[in-house]
Design a protein around this motif. Sequence first.
Motif, PDB file in Angstrom:
ATOM      1  N   TYR A  93      50.635  32.890  32.572  1.00  0.00           N
ATOM      2  CA  TYR A  93      49.850  32.628  31.367  1.00  0.00           C
ATOM      3  C   TYR A  93      50.631  33.013  30.118  1.00  0.00           C
ATOM      4  CZ  TYR A  93      45.872  32.120  34.520  1.00  0.00           C
ATOM      5  OH  TYR A  93      45.035  31.709  35.525  1.00  0.00           O
ATOM      6  N   ALA A  97      47.669  41.453  31.494  1.00  0.00           N
ATOM      7  CA  ALA A  97      47.123  40.420  32.368  1.00  0.00           C
ATOM      8  C   ALA A  97      46.063  41.001  33.303  1.00  0.00           C
ATOM      9  CB  ALA A  97      48.243  39.771  33.178  1.00  0.00           C
ATOM     10  N   ASP A 104      49.895  36.730  37.266  1.00  0.00           N
ATOM     11  CA  ASP A 104      49.175  36.255  36.078  1.00  0.00           C
ATOM     12  C   ASP A 104      50.019  36.419  34.823  1.00  0.00           C
ATOM     13  OD1 ASP A 104      46.996  35.577  37.600  1.00  0.00           O
ATOM     14  OD2 ASP A 104      45.837  37.370  37.119  1.00  0.00           O
ATOM     15  N   SER A 148      41.690  40.293  33.260  1.00  0.00           N
ATOM     16  CA  SER A 148      40.907  39.671  34.331  1.00  0.00           C
ATOM     17  C   SER A 148      39.432  40.036  34.227  1.00  0.00           C
ATOM     18  CB  SER A 148      41.454  40.090  35.701  1.00  0.00           C
ATOM     19  OG  SER A 148      41.247  41.477  35.943  1.00  0.00           O
TER      20      SER A 148
END
Length: 207
Positions: free
Chosen positions: A103, A45, A99, A49
């Motif tokens: 997700y 994650a 995150d 980004s």
Amino acid sequence: MTIDDRLTTLDELWSAWAERGRAMTDEQWQRPTRLGDWDVRSLYAHAGSWPWMLSILIDRVRDTEPTHVTAAALLQDFNAPNGIAHRGRDNVAAGAREDAAGYSTAQMVEQFAGSGPRAIATARQLGPVVVDYFGRALLRLDEAVSIGIVEATVHLLDLQRALGQPPEVPVEGLTHTAAVIVQMAPPVDFIEAATGRGTTDLFPVLS
């Protein structure tokens, strides 16, 4: 490396990330890493980004001179004893865990497989313009891409180590990352450390 060379290298790195993301099992996503309490999912994650960050940078073109000439110069500031890399460490870690929980694996892979290549295509059209690096510096886009290469390379090694796999990173990514890190190190200290003559505590220069 020209900006096109750097973007090609970044594209190859992100393709490697997407390929590994598609291939990992549920058990592998949960494995611990060498980065504190991050598991593979949090690491992925965090690395994911950067495609999003590039899509932001290409909309932040500024008609001005850069505050930092190279990626290495900006990373030196970030990694200074009181730099943001140290002051913001806990926030970055918390953001990665958040995150990772928010997700799906498919969404995280899509960052590398879809969002990243689209941002790279736009960056090729812009060339080495100056961009606002998230309010912290003004940097040429090719140098910002270098930071993306360093991030993708260092963390791909983290991922492969966590999965028990031998290092397999595009050679251009390794070469460029090594060059940036060498630029960050004080030359005399680096030469003496590399030749077994050093007496200073040089490493790490990048956290």
